[in-house]
Design an enzyme around this catalytic site. Structure first.
Site, PDB file in Angstrom:
ATOM      1  N   LYS A  22     -92.097  81.436  50.637  1.00 56.91           N
ATOM      2  CA  LYS A  22     -90.746  81.282  50.070  1.00 56.91           C
ATOM      3  C   LYS A  22     -89.690  81.852  51.010  1.00 56.91           C
ATOM      4  O   LYS A  22     -88.686  81.214  51.305  1.00 56.91           O
ATOM      5  CB  LYS A  22     -90.686  82.008  48.724  1.00 56.91           C
ATOM      6  CG  LYS A  22     -89.292  82.254  48.200  1.00 56.91           C
ATOM      7  CD  LYS A  22     -89.297  83.024  46.892  1.00 56.91           C
ATOM      8  CE  LYS A  22     -89.333  84.524  46.984  1.00 56.91           C
ATOM      9  NZ  LYS A  22     -88.071  85.191  47.342  1.00 56.91           N
ATOM     10  N   ASN A  23     -89.924  83.087  51.478  1.00 57.73           N
ATOM     11  CA  ASN A  23     -88.888  83.765  52.251  1.00 57.73           C
ATOM     12  C   ASN A  23     -88.768  83.245  53.686  1.00 57.73           C
ATOM     13  O   ASN A  23     -87.839  83.626  54.402  1.00 57.73           O
ATOM     14  CB  ASN A  23     -89.116  85.281  52.229  1.00 57.73           C
ATOM     15  CG  ASN A  23     -88.820  85.861  50.861  1.00 57.73           C
ATOM     16  OD1 ASN A  23     -88.261  85.172  49.999  1.00 57.73           O
ATOM     17  ND2 ASN A  23     -89.194  87.117  50.649  1.00 57.73           N
ATOM     18  N   CYS A 116     -78.912  93.287  41.446  1.00 53.33           N
ATOM     19  CA  CYS A 116     -80.194  92.666  41.145  1.00 53.33           C
ATOM     20  C   CYS A 116     -81.059  93.749  40.525  1.00 53.33           C
ATOM     21  O   CYS A 116     -80.779  94.943  40.681  1.00 53.33           O
ATOM     22  CB  CYS A 116     -80.718  92.134  42.467  1.00 53.33           C
ATOM     23  SG  CYS A 116     -82.446  91.929  42.672  1.00 53.33           S
ATOM     24  N   ARG A 121     -78.221  95.876  46.497  1.00 56.32           N
ATOM     25  CA  ARG A 121     -78.359  94.819  47.498  1.00 56.32           C
ATOM     26  C   ARG A 121     -77.011  94.295  48.023  1.00 56.32           C
ATOM     27  O   ARG A 121     -76.660  93.118  47.847  1.00 56.32           O
ATOM     28  CB  ARG A 121     -79.234  93.692  46.951  1.00 56.32           C
ATOM     29  CG  ARG A 121     -80.575  94.221  46.486  1.00 56.32           C
ATOM     30  CD  ARG A 121     -81.521  93.149  46.064  1.00 56.32           C
ATOM     31  NE  ARG A 121     -82.025  92.382  47.185  1.00 56.32           N
ATOM     32  CZ  ARG A 121     -82.841  91.336  47.056  1.00 56.32           C
ATOM     33  NH1 ARG A 121     -83.223  90.949  45.877  1.00 56.32           N
ATOM     34  NH2 ARG A 121     -83.265  90.694  48.112  1.00 56.32           N
ATOM     35  N   ASP A 304     -92.327  94.228  49.198  1.00 52.44           N
ATOM     36  CA  ASP A 304     -92.721  93.140  48.295  1.00 52.44           C
ATOM     37  C   ASP A 304     -94.179  93.233  47.853  1.00 52.44           C
ATOM     38  O   ASP A 304     -94.638  92.422  47.044  1.00 52.44           O
ATOM     39  CB  ASP A 304     -92.478  91.773  48.966  1.00 52.44           C
ATOM     40  CG  ASP A 304     -90.998  91.463  49.102  1.00 52.44           C
ATOM     41  OD1 ASP A 304     -90.191  92.130  48.442  1.00 52.44           O
ATOM     42  OD2 ASP A 304     -90.647  90.555  49.886  1.00 52.44           O
ATOM     43  N   ARG A 397     -90.276  81.973  40.299  1.00 51.69           N
ATOM     44  CA  ARG A 397     -89.358  81.899  41.440  1.00 51.69           C
ATOM     45  C   ARG A 397     -90.123  81.974  42.760  1.00 51.69           C
ATOM     46  O   ARG A 397     -89.634  81.478  43.768  1.00 51.69           O
ATOM     47  CB  ARG A 397     -88.351  83.068  41.395  1.00 51.69           C
ATOM     48  CG  ARG A 397     -87.309  82.935  40.316  1.00 51.69           C
ATOM     49  CD  ARG A 397     -86.221  83.984  40.512  1.00 51.69           C
ATOM     50  NE  ARG A 397     -86.015  84.208  41.920  1.00 51.69           N
ATOM     51  CZ  ARG A 397     -85.967  85.403  42.514  1.00 51.69           C
ATOM     52  NH1 ARG A 397     -86.064  86.488  41.794  1.00 51.69           N
ATOM     53  NH2 ARG A 397     -85.804  85.512  43.805  1.00 51.69           N
TER      54      ARG A 397
HETATM   55  N1  EPU Z   1     -78.735  96.178  52.925  1.00 53.08           N
HETATM   56  C1  EPU Z   1     -77.463  96.720  53.013  1.00 53.08           C
HETATM   57  N2  EPU Z   1     -76.458  95.911  53.441  1.00 53.08           N
HETATM   58  C2  EPU Z   1     -76.652  94.600  53.788  1.00 53.08           C
HETATM   59  C3  EPU Z   1     -77.953  94.076  53.713  1.00 53.08           C
HETATM   60  C4  EPU Z   1     -78.975  94.886  53.263  1.00 53.08           C
HETATM   61  O1  EPU Z   1     -77.256  97.882  52.707  1.00 53.08           O
HETATM   62  O2  EPU Z   1     -75.684  93.941  54.188  1.00 53.08           O
HETATM   63  C5  EPU Z   1     -79.852  97.030  52.500  1.00 53.08           C
HETATM   64  C6  EPU Z   1     -80.511  96.561  51.204  1.00 53.08           C
HETATM   65  O3  EPU Z   1     -79.817  96.993  50.064  1.00 53.08           O
HETATM   66  C7  EPU Z   1     -81.890  97.169  51.346  1.00 53.08           C
HETATM   67  C8  EPU Z   1     -82.164  97.073  52.851  1.00 53.08           C
HETATM   68  O4  EPU Z   1     -80.881  96.914  53.463  1.00 53.08           O
HETATM   69  O5  EPU Z   1     -81.846  98.527  50.981  1.00 53.08           O
HETATM   70  C9  EPU Z   1     -83.031  95.925  53.291  1.00 53.08           C
HETATM   71  O6  EPU Z   1     -82.649  94.743  52.611  1.00 53.08           O
HETATM   72  P1  EPU Z   1     -82.741  93.307  53.273  1.00 53.08           P
HETATM   73  O7  EPU Z   1     -81.370  92.843  53.606  1.00 53.08           O
HETATM   74  O8  EPU Z   1     -83.749  93.317  54.370  1.00 53.08           O
HETATM   75  O9  EPU Z   1     -83.279  92.450  52.043  1.00 53.08           O
HETATM   76  P2  EPU Z   1     -82.957  90.931  51.797  1.00 53.08           P
HETATM   77  O10 EPU Z   1     -82.766  90.240  53.061  1.00 53.08           O
HETATM   78  O11 EPU Z   1     -81.904  90.818  50.745  1.00 53.08           O
HETATM   79  C10 EPU Z   1     -85.416  90.073  51.913  1.00 53.08           C
HETATM   80  C11 EPU Z   1     -86.363  89.342  51.017  1.00 53.08           C
HETATM   81  C12 EPU Z   1     -86.786  90.258  49.889  1.00 53.08           C
HETATM   82  C13 EPU Z   1     -87.459  91.477  50.485  1.00 53.08           C
HETATM   83  C14 EPU Z   1     -86.509  92.166  51.465  1.00 53.08           C
HETATM   84  C15 EPU Z   1     -87.136  93.349  52.193  1.00 53.08           C
HETATM   85  C16 EPU Z   1     -85.673  87.045  51.283  1.00 53.08           C
HETATM   86  C17 EPU Z   1     -85.031  85.839  50.689  1.00 53.08           C
HETATM   87  N3  EPU Z   1     -85.700  88.135  50.518  1.00 53.08           N
HETATM   88  O12 EPU Z   1     -84.307  90.441  51.106  1.00 53.08           O
HETATM   89  O13 EPU Z   1     -87.724  89.530  49.102  1.00 53.08           O
HETATM   90  O14 EPU Z   1     -87.832  92.373  49.474  1.00 53.08           O
HETATM   91  O15 EPU Z   1     -86.062  91.219  52.463  1.00 53.08           O
HETATM   92  O16 EPU Z   1     -88.248  92.953  52.886  1.00 53.08           O
HETATM   93  O17 EPU Z   1     -86.148  87.003  52.402  1.00 53.08           O
HETATM   94  C18 EPU Z   1     -88.914  88.947  47.172  1.00 53.08           C
HETATM   95  O18 EPU Z   1     -89.371  87.976  47.784  1.00 53.08           O
HETATM   96  O19 EPU Z   1     -89.367  89.313  46.048  1.00 53.08           O
HETATM   97  C19 EPU Z   1     -87.830  89.713  47.755  1.00 53.08           C
HETATM   98  C20 EPU Z   1     -87.055  90.526  47.035  1.00 53.08           C
END
Ligand code: EPU
Length: 417
Positions: A22-23, A116, A121, A304, A397
């Site tokens: 998915k990701n 969320c 996030r 995850d 999802r």
């Molecule tokens: N963060 C910030 N600012 C930002 C972006 C992120 O503070 O602008 C923080 C987040 O709050 C978190 C950390 O940085 O504490 C890492 O978050 P990241 O941005 O890496 O998460 P994401 O990109 O929103 C993806 C996956 C998630 C997975 C995380 C961590 C996708 C679509 N989603 O989320 O997947 O948990 O990386 O590996 O790729 C899931 O599949 O169940 C899922 C939640």
């Protein structure tokens, strides 16, 4: 609303084939916005999140077809640059259209994803990265608006590695004028998959999979045909379930190198792991040893997989500490596991102490997010009695046909309405 009913206590045995990730699929599909033509993606899982991003792209004007795990997206028809609240609110990953829209059209308006269940996030690093590339960012009535005549390459430093942030900025920088460097970039396999796809489309990218990604902008990209990598979290979920039921399961069609952290921790619990090409066999041990984990960005132990591993530790021999270091509120499943007789205490928000017990007891429980739902399925598989999991739309999802796959391994699991 659908529920999942599990009669626990059966060992899982047999073979299961992993679906596309998915990701990985979500950013790939968003990348088709960059191209004035038809992109093709194969091995796309049939999931609600994929349906959500397809609807979003169709709303922007793209022509999409989705048959037999192949999704085509014709970006030629895109005429709208606004990702609406009603579509974005269903899936936070919709933010992935922001970078490609502003890169190709010089203008994007995307509903701001809200909080969320697992944490606040924020998307501040996505936005400051786009500003570094010369975009003007404004907020208006819940929408993020980004504008730029043409993005200009620059150095971008992420305070912490962000997966979708790195993906968004990669997709923006490939069409920028000049060179960009992303520093402290996320290194997940999904980032490499996206970089490979963009390279096939004509982008110039090096360093994906390392903390420093270099991009030389090009004027335009051309359509490509891309295969989605296997879902490492789905693979890990079945592996942990095999260990938890003291089963013997061959997980096929995965990339063992992507799940090294999970394999190491499972070995430490006493499970026997055999790797052969693209498959991993997990033989659970009668005595499950307690193991500590700390979630970290790749190649660390994935957040995850934290909830699923916690379910395994509830029946371990001893105490284990689980430290969630990525998200601030990712222990909601612990309260549901308590209802099943687990002994877990949480301190300082991010540390869980799990004291292993001989067994769990079935109970009605509620899924709070995608991975929490997988944790409850594993708990249901090992519990005595009949577990009923509600709110399984969270699971739909991100897990393709999960109850069918578990049934084929001998689990007594069914979906009821
Ligand atoms: N963060 C910030 N600012 C930002 C972006 C992120 O503070 O602008 C923080 C987040 O709050 C978190 C950390 O940085 O504490 C890492 O978050 P990241 O941005 O890496 O998460 P994401 O990109 O929103 C993806 C996956 C998630 C997975 C995380 C961590 C996708 C679509 N989603 O989320 O997947 O948990 O990386 O590996 O790729 C899931 O599949 O169940 C899922 C939640």
């Amino acid at each position: 609303m659908d529920k999942i009913q599990i009669n626990g206590g059966r060992r899982l045995t047999g073979e299961v084939t992993i679906s596309g990730a998915k990701n990985a699929a979500l950013p790939l599909i968003a990348s088709s916005i960059l191209v004035n033509g038809k992109s093709t993606f194969t091995n796309v899982p049939k999931l609600m999140d994929i349906v959500s991003i397809k609807k979003l792209l169709e709303d922007l004007g793209a022509g999409c077809t989705f048959e037999n795990s192949t999704l085509t997206v014709d970006g030629a028809g895109i005429h709208k640059i606004e990702a609406e609240y009603e579509l974005v609110r269903k899936m936070r990953a919709s933010i992935l259209v922001l970078g490609p829209l502003v890169a190709r059209f010089g203008h994007a308006k995307v509903s701001m994803p809200g909080g969320c269940a697992i944490g606040a996030r924020p998307v501040n690093m996505h936005l400051s990265g786009l500003e570094a590339l010369g975009a003007t960012i404004s907020m208006d009535h819940g929408y993020i608006e980004a504008k730029a005549d043409r993005l200009i390459g620059n150095d971008i430093y992420f305070d912490i590695p962000t997966v979708t942030g790195t993906e968004n900025l990669m997709m923006a920088a490939v069409l920028a004028k000049g060179a960009s460097t992303l520093r402290n970039a996320a290194r997940e396999p999904e980032i490499v998959c996206l970089a490979d796809a963009l390279t096939q489309m004509g982008a110039k990218i090096s360093g994906a999979g390392t903390p420093i990604i270099s991009i030389e902008g090009v004027d335009h990209l051309t359509p490509a045909s891309v295969n989605v990598i296997p879902d490492r979290i789905e693979a890990g979920t079945f592996m942990v379930a095999a260990a938890a039921t003291r089963g013997d399961v061959v997980v096929k069609g995965c990339i063992p190198d992507h799940i090294g952290g999970i394999i190491s921790k499972l070995k430490a619990t006493g499970a026997t792991i055999e790797i052969a090409g693209n498959q991993v066999r997990v033989k659970g041990s009668d005595i499950i040893k307690s193991v500590d984990i700390k979630t970290q960005p790749y190649p660390g132990f994935p957040t995850d997989m934290q909830a699923q591993f916690m379910a395994l530790m509830t029946i371990a021999n001893g105490n284990s500490t689980i430290h969630e270091s990525i998200f601030e509120n990712r222990f909601i499943h612990a309260n549901e596991l308590l209802r099943m007789g687990a002994d877990i205490s949480i301190s300082n928000g991010n540390y869980a102490m799990v004291r292993g017990k001989d067994r769990l007891q079935a109970a009605p429980v509620m899924a709070s997010d995608l991975r929490a739902s997988a944790s409850l399925v594993i708990a249901g598989l090992i519990a005595e009695g009949t577990t009923l999991i509600s709110r399984v739309y969270h699971m739909d999802r991100g897990y393709e046909g999960i109850e069918k796959k578990f049934s084929s391994l001998g689990a007594d699991i069914r979906r009821i309405q």
